[in-house]
Design a protein around this motif. Sequence first.
Motif, mmCIF file in Angstrom:
data_model
loop_
_atom_site.group_PDB
_atom_site.id
_atom_site.type_symbol
_atom_site.label_atom_id
_atom_site.label_comp_id
_atom_site.label_asym_id
_atom_site.label_seq_id
_atom_site.Cartn_x
_atom_site.Cartn_y
_atom_site.Cartn_z
ATOM 1 N N THR A 221 0.810 -1.257 0.058
ATOM 2 C CA THR A 221 0.231 0.184 -0.030
ATOM 3 C C THR A 221 0.991 1.240 0.035
ATOM 4 O O THR A 221 1.883 1.344 0.432
ATOM 5 C CB THR A 221 -0.993 -0.234 1.158
ATOM 6 O OG1 THR A 221 0.020 0.102 2.485
ATOM 7 C CG2 THR A 221 -1.764 -1.065 1.172
ATOM 8 N N SER A 222 0.462 2.344 -0.525
ATOM 9 C CA SER A 222 1.012 3.584 -0.443
ATOM 10 C C SER A 222 1.206 4.142 0.893
ATOM 11 O O SER A 222 0.107 4.238 1.759
ATOM 12 C CB SER A 222 0.177 4.664 -1.588
ATOM 13 O OG SER A 222 0.826 5.957 -1.373
ATOM 14 N N PRO A 223 2.385 4.571 1.211
ATOM 15 C CA PRO A 223 2.750 5.307 2.650
ATOM 16 C C PRO A 223 1.835 6.663 2.701
ATOM 17 O O PRO A 223 1.650 7.149 3.682
ATOM 18 C CB PRO A 223 4.187 5.531 2.604
ATOM 19 C CG PRO A 223 4.535 5.501 1.312
ATOM 20 C CD PRO A 223 3.537 4.794 0.457
ATOM 21 N N LEU A 224 1.402 7.249 1.610
ATOM 22 C CA LEU A 224 0.723 8.397 1.586
ATOM 23 C C LEU A 224 -0.463 8.186 0.827
ATOM 24 O O LEU A 224 -0.667 7.708 -0.202
ATOM 25 C CB LEU A 224 1.460 9.478 0.848
ATOM 26 C CG LEU A 224 0.859 10.803 0.672
ATOM 27 C CD1 LEU A 224 0.261 11.585 1.616
ATOM 28 C CD2 LEU A 224 1.650 11.769 -0.361
ATOM 29 N N THR A 225 -1.653 8.298 1.374
ATOM 30 C CA THR A 225 -3.039 7.977 1.135
ATOM 31 C C THR A 225 -3.810 9.515 1.254
ATOM 32 O O THR A 225 -3.561 10.344 2.046
ATOM 33 C CB THR A 225 -3.738 6.978 1.729
ATOM 34 O OG1 THR A 225 -3.933 7.236 3.162
ATOM 35 C CG2 THR A 225 -3.099 5.504 1.609
ATOM 36 N N THR A 226 -4.867 9.571 0.467
ATOM 37 C CA THR A 226 -5.839 10.789 0.615
ATOM 38 C C THR A 226 -7.209 10.195 0.589
ATOM 39 O O THR A 226 -7.438 9.130 0.007
ATOM 40 C CB THR A 226 -5.623 11.674 -0.414
ATOM 41 O OG1 THR A 226 -6.452 13.015 0.004
ATOM 42 C CG2 THR A 226 -5.775 11.392 -1.938
ATOM 43 N N HIS A 227 -8.363 10.897 1.299
ATOM 44 C CA HIS A 227 -9.518 10.471 0.852
ATOM 45 C C HIS A 227 -10.313 11.958 0.942
ATOM 46 O O HIS A 227 -10.234 12.831 1.897
ATOM 47 C CB HIS A 227 -10.006 9.643 2.216
ATOM 48 C CG HIS A 227 -11.558 9.326 1.999
ATOM 49 N ND1 HIS A 227 -12.259 8.628 3.193
ATOM 50 C CD2 HIS A 227 -12.136 8.974 0.914
ATOM 51 C CE1 HIS A 227 -13.273 8.351 2.824
ATOM 52 N NE2 HIS A 227 -13.470 8.416 1.493
ATOM 53 N N THR B 3 5.297 4.182 -3.811
ATOM 54 C CA THR B 3 5.481 2.913 -3.151
ATOM 55 C C THR B 3 6.741 3.324 -1.998
ATOM 56 O O THR B 3 7.112 4.353 -1.905
ATOM 57 C CB THR B 3 6.374 2.120 -4.246
ATOM 58 O OG1 THR B 3 7.660 2.672 -4.431
ATOM 59 C CG2 THR B 3 5.279 1.793 -5.444
ATOM 60 N N PRO B 4 6.608 2.223 -1.009
ATOM 61 C CA PRO B 4 7.545 2.782 0.004
ATOM 62 C C PRO B 4 9.046 3.043 -0.421
ATOM 63 O O PRO B 4 9.583 3.815 0.126
ATOM 64 C CB PRO B 4 7.732 1.361 0.823
ATOM 65 C CG PRO B 4 6.339 0.664 0.516
ATOM 66 C CD PRO B 4 5.870 0.982 -1.049
ATOM 67 N N GLN B 5 9.264 2.360 -1.650
ATOM 68 C CA GLN B 5 10.771 2.797 -2.106
ATOM 69 C C GLN B 5 10.779 4.190 -2.655
ATOM 70 O O GLN B 5 11.877 4.763 -2.846
ATOM 71 C CB GLN B 5 10.935 1.918 -3.354
ATOM 72 C CG GLN B 5 11.206 0.343 -2.911
ATOM 73 C CD GLN B 5 9.952 -0.253 -2.553
ATOM 74 O OE1 GLN B 5 8.924 -0.037 -3.124
ATOM 75 N NE2 GLN B 5 9.774 -1.322 -1.783
#
Length: 139
Positions: free
Chosen positions: A28-34, A78-80
């Motif tokens: 999962t993305s370490p940065l998300t939005t809603h 991605t975490p990378q």
Amino acid sequence: MSIRRLQRVQDHFLTVKGKDSAACSMPTSPLTTHILNTAQGVPAASVAISISRLESQGWTEVAKGITNSDGRCPGLFTPQTFSAGTYKMQFETGDYWQSLQQSSVYPYVQIVFNISDVSQKYHIALLLSPFSYTTYRGS
């Protein structure tokens, strides 16, 4: 409550339920939005988002996307590819309200925030109406 709104609520729960098993197998993305349209009580779908990182020469766009039917934009990083720094998320809210045939005082919303610990998850939520907005870091 309208049938359309009830259908969206049902779709939301079915989508979340369906994601639970798949989410375990994919990063999962370490940065998300809603984004939630608080005026109508529904997710804000089809909102264009761009993310920029502050560099020594100014802002550099590093990601972009469009919210899905649940008001989310998965897979931004991605975490990378995620690193510490100052970021800016721009939400094209004027286009969103225009698509709903409504006017808004805000043509876009910019949220600037710091990422200090890349091992943490950062969730930037936006509660939106035509004449106000609120943001917070969620979980």
